[in-house]
Design an enzyme around this catalytic site. Structure first.
Site, PDB file in Angstrom:
ATOM      1  N   PHE A  94       5.719  45.476   3.810  1.00 35.87           N
ATOM      2  CA  PHE A  94       6.929  45.702   3.006  1.00 35.87           C
ATOM      3  C   PHE A  94       6.682  46.703   1.863  1.00 35.87           C
ATOM      4  CE2 PHE A  94       9.008  43.566  -0.858  1.00 35.87           C
ATOM      5  CZ  PHE A  94      10.115  44.407  -0.853  1.00 35.87           C
ATOM      6  N   LEU A 102      -1.840  45.782  11.268  1.00 36.34           N
ATOM      7  CA  LEU A 102      -0.635  45.381  12.021  1.00 36.34           C
ATOM      8  C   LEU A 102      -0.701  43.905  12.411  1.00 36.34           C
ATOM      9  CD1 LEU A 102       0.129  48.531  14.246  1.00 36.34           C
ATOM     10  CD2 LEU A 102       1.045  47.927  11.998  1.00 36.34           C
ATOM     11  N   ASP A 129      -8.814  47.048  10.121  1.00 33.66           N
ATOM     12  CA  ASP A 129      -8.929  45.917   9.199  1.00 33.66           C
ATOM     13  C   ASP A 129      -9.670  46.369   7.944  1.00 33.66           C
ATOM     14  OD1 ASP A 129      -9.774  43.432   8.012  1.00 33.66           O
ATOM     15  OD2 ASP A 129      -9.565  42.478   9.975  1.00 33.66           O
ATOM     16  N   SER A 185       0.304  37.620   2.510  1.00 37.96           N
ATOM     17  CA  SER A 185       1.104  37.604   1.286  1.00 37.96           C
ATOM     18  C   SER A 185       2.090  36.445   1.145  1.00 37.96           C
ATOM     19  CB  SER A 185       1.880  38.922   1.196  1.00 37.96           C
ATOM     20  OG  SER A 185       2.878  38.966   2.207  1.00 37.96           O
ATOM     21  N   THR A 199      -0.792  40.232  -7.886  1.00 38.52           N
ATOM     22  CA  THR A 199       0.446  39.480  -8.106  1.00 38.52           C
ATOM     23  C   THR A 199       0.419  38.719  -9.434  1.00 38.52           C
ATOM     24  OG1 THR A 199       1.636  37.537  -7.301  1.00 38.52           O
ATOM     25  CG2 THR A 199      -0.645  37.669  -6.671  1.00 38.52           C
ATOM     26  N   ASP A 200       1.608  38.440  -9.955  1.00 41.06           N
ATOM     27  CA  ASP A 200       1.687  37.610 -11.170  1.00 41.06           C
ATOM     28  C   ASP A 200       1.316  36.150 -10.875  1.00 41.06           C
ATOM     29  OD1 ASP A 200       3.962  36.882  -9.698  1.00 41.06           O
ATOM     30  OD2 ASP A 200       5.386  37.241 -11.331  1.00 41.06           O
ATOM     31  N   GLU A 201       1.262  35.793  -9.568  1.00 39.01           N
ATOM     32  CA  GLU A 201       1.007  34.388  -9.230  1.00 39.01           C
ATOM     33  C   GLU A 201      -0.406  33.945  -9.623  1.00 39.01           C
ATOM     34  OE1 GLU A 201       2.637  33.079  -5.483  1.00 39.01           O
ATOM     35  OE2 GLU A 201       4.117  34.686  -5.496  1.00 39.01           O
ATOM     36  N   TYR A 245      -2.804  31.152  -1.499  1.00 35.99           N
ATOM     37  CA  TYR A 245      -2.500  32.590  -1.611  1.00 35.99           C
ATOM     38  C   TYR A 245      -2.925  33.124  -2.976  1.00 35.99           C
ATOM     39  CZ  TYR A 245       0.295  36.706  -2.801  1.00 35.99           C
ATOM     40  OH  TYR A 245       0.693  37.947  -3.259  1.00 35.99           O
ATOM     41  N   LYS A 254      -5.867  35.855  -4.046  1.00 33.10           N
ATOM     42  CA  LYS A 254      -5.586  37.108  -4.765  1.00 33.10           C
ATOM     43  C   LYS A 254      -6.390  37.137  -6.072  1.00 33.10           C
ATOM     44  CE  LYS A 254      -3.015  40.028  -3.915  1.00 33.10           C
ATOM     45  NZ  LYS A 254      -3.188  41.287  -3.131  1.00 33.10           N
ATOM     46  N   ASN A 300       8.820  41.134  -5.503  1.00 34.41           N
ATOM     47  CA  ASN A 300       9.528  42.349  -5.084  1.00 34.41           C
ATOM     48  C   ASN A 300      10.663  42.002  -4.127  1.00 34.41           C
ATOM     49  OD1 ASN A 300       7.403  45.235  -4.977  1.00 34.41           O
ATOM     50  ND2 ASN A 300       6.993  43.409  -6.168  1.00 34.41           N
ATOM     51  N   ASP A 318      10.842  20.234  -1.099  1.00 30.83           N
ATOM     52  CA  ASP A 318      10.201  21.262  -1.910  1.00 30.83           C
ATOM     53  C   ASP A 318       8.890  21.742  -1.281  1.00 30.83           C
ATOM     54  OD1 ASP A 318      10.034  22.977  -4.015  1.00 30.83           O
ATOM     55  OD2 ASP A 318       9.815  21.449  -5.565  1.00 30.83           O
TER      56      ASP A 318
END
Ligand code: NAD
Ligand code: TYD
Length: 354
Positions: A10, A33, A57, A83, A132-134, A158, A162, A188, A289
């Protein structure tokens, strides 16, 4: 030229398209891919000589070393990753393999290449890592947004993977002097997002008259960044970011999930009144949840504004309008993914080129 990893996903695909439009510089695009990589995202540049696609890879150190030595890029931008948080809950192993082990091998290959460059080329080289902000964990409703000095507190497999990759990138700067830059951005949205993430999933289901699943009470907050703004921020960091520094990138657009979904439903009511179920909001369905669901993410993006003069061009209202219009105009793209057809399409379009 520059080397981009994950450029069929993306954000990576949006970045490659943006880069070719905004600069004269060629791009080598290395992507494994996986299910999330889709060459159809790059169909408009399939015959552009400034775009070289290589399937591979980031964990394949030999391949990366060969590409670096053959093409001599002045920068590497690492988008490649697993992601999706929900997938990391069901099966964390791929996340460790790509995000941690893969990033390590990529760094090792780049270190070998960079170490052999001339002093000038060495100083000018950049390794930009997209994160990422995560990694900063979850905020309470009254907490200040994340800054670049917020302590890491990742909560999902995840975000933990990261975070690990960010630490490796940081260590390669401090230990070996590699000229790295790290960006931590918020959620995003925009064209070409795989319909497993909230916004494209809601679009796809709403158009098909299927339930719009809202996790928990729908009051979790995310800070939404239009993907085109993310691309311009990365260009700014690559051009003028200070080596070894971290830049938070956000859209200054905090929204609850239910607000996001209601906004999309209202826009679809106006722009697509002949869906199977209208008003589209009737499809909203509260579901169990997500395990360990982070309550709130919010980015303080003042450092990148102060130091690099970057600000997002889109508000949530303008960005989501563009996004809804794009998905309505590109329903074939979504349908191909939903049917798995895009894998055959890749074979058809690119089989002879790869
Ligand atoms: P995506 O899942 O859409 O695309 C990832 C791409 O990486 C795919 O094309 C996939 O084929 C490729 N890839 C996966 N494993 C690979 C490997 N081992 N080697 C080479 N290529 C591989 O992801 P995205 O949403 O475009 O995210 C891009 C980057 O931005 C990721 O690093 C992600 O952590 C980060 N990020 C994303 C968001 C978001 O909202 N989407 C927010 C913050 C940060
Ligand atoms: P997502 O797009 O998966 O991004 P992230 O988990 O990286 O923030 O999810 C965005 C928010 O939407 C998150 O709070 C989880 C929620 N969500 C739902 O409520 N329903 C869904 O079907 C999905 C995919 C996400």
């Amino acid at each position: 030229m520059i080397l981009v990893t994950g450029g069929a996903g993306f954000i990576g695909a949006n970045f490659v398209l943006d880069w070719l439009g905004e600069t004269d510089e060629p791009v080598i695009n290395l992507d494994k891919l996986t299910y999330a990589g889709n060459l159809q995202n790059l169909a408009s540049i399939a015959s552009n000589p400034r775009h070289i696609f290589v399937q591979g890879d980031i964990g394949d150190q030999v391949l990366i070393a060969r590409l670096l030595s053959e093409h001599q890029p002045r920068a590497v931008i690492n988008f490649a990753a697993e992601s999706h948080v929900d997938r990391s809950i069901h099966g964390p192993e791929d996340f460790i393999q790509t995000n941690v082990v893969g990033t390590f091998h990529l760094l090792e290959a780049v270190r070998g290449y960079w170490g052999a460059l001339s002093d000038t080329a060495k100083a000018e080289f950049r390794f930009l890592h997209v994160s990422t902000d995560e990694v900063y964990g979850s905020l309470g409703m009254d907490d200040a947004p994340f800054t670049e000095t917020t302590a890491y507190a990742p909560n999902s497999p995840y975000s933990a993977s990261k975070a690990a990759s960010d630490h490796l990138v940081r260590a390669y700067h401090h230990t070996y002097g590699m000229p790295v830059l790290t960006t931590n951005c918020s959620n995003n949205y925009g064209p070409y997002q795989f319909p497993e993430k909230l916004i494209p999933l809601v679009m796809m289901n709403a158009l098909a008259g299927k339930p719009l699943p809202i996790y928990g009470d729908g009051l979790n907050v995310r800070d939404w960044l239009y993907v085109g703004d993310h691309c311009s921020a990365i260009r700014a960091v690559l051009a003028n970011g200070h080596v070894g520094e971290v830049y938070n990138i956000g859209g200054w657009n905090e929204k609850t999930n239910i607000d996001v979904v209601q906004t999309i439903c209202t826009m679809l009511d106006e722009q697509h009144p002949d869906s199977p179920v209208t008003p589209h909001a009737e499809l909203v369905t509260y579901v169990k949840d997500r395990a360990g669901h982070d309550r709130r993410y919010a980015i303080d993006a003042s450092k990148i504004q102060r130091e690099l003069g970057w600000l997002p061009a889109e508000t949530f209202e303008t960005g989501i309008r563009k996004t809804v219009a794009w998905y309505l105009a590109n329903q074939d793209w979504v349908a191909n993914i939903a049917s798995g057809e895009y894998r055959h399409w890749v074979e058809k379009q690119y089989g002879s080129k790869s």
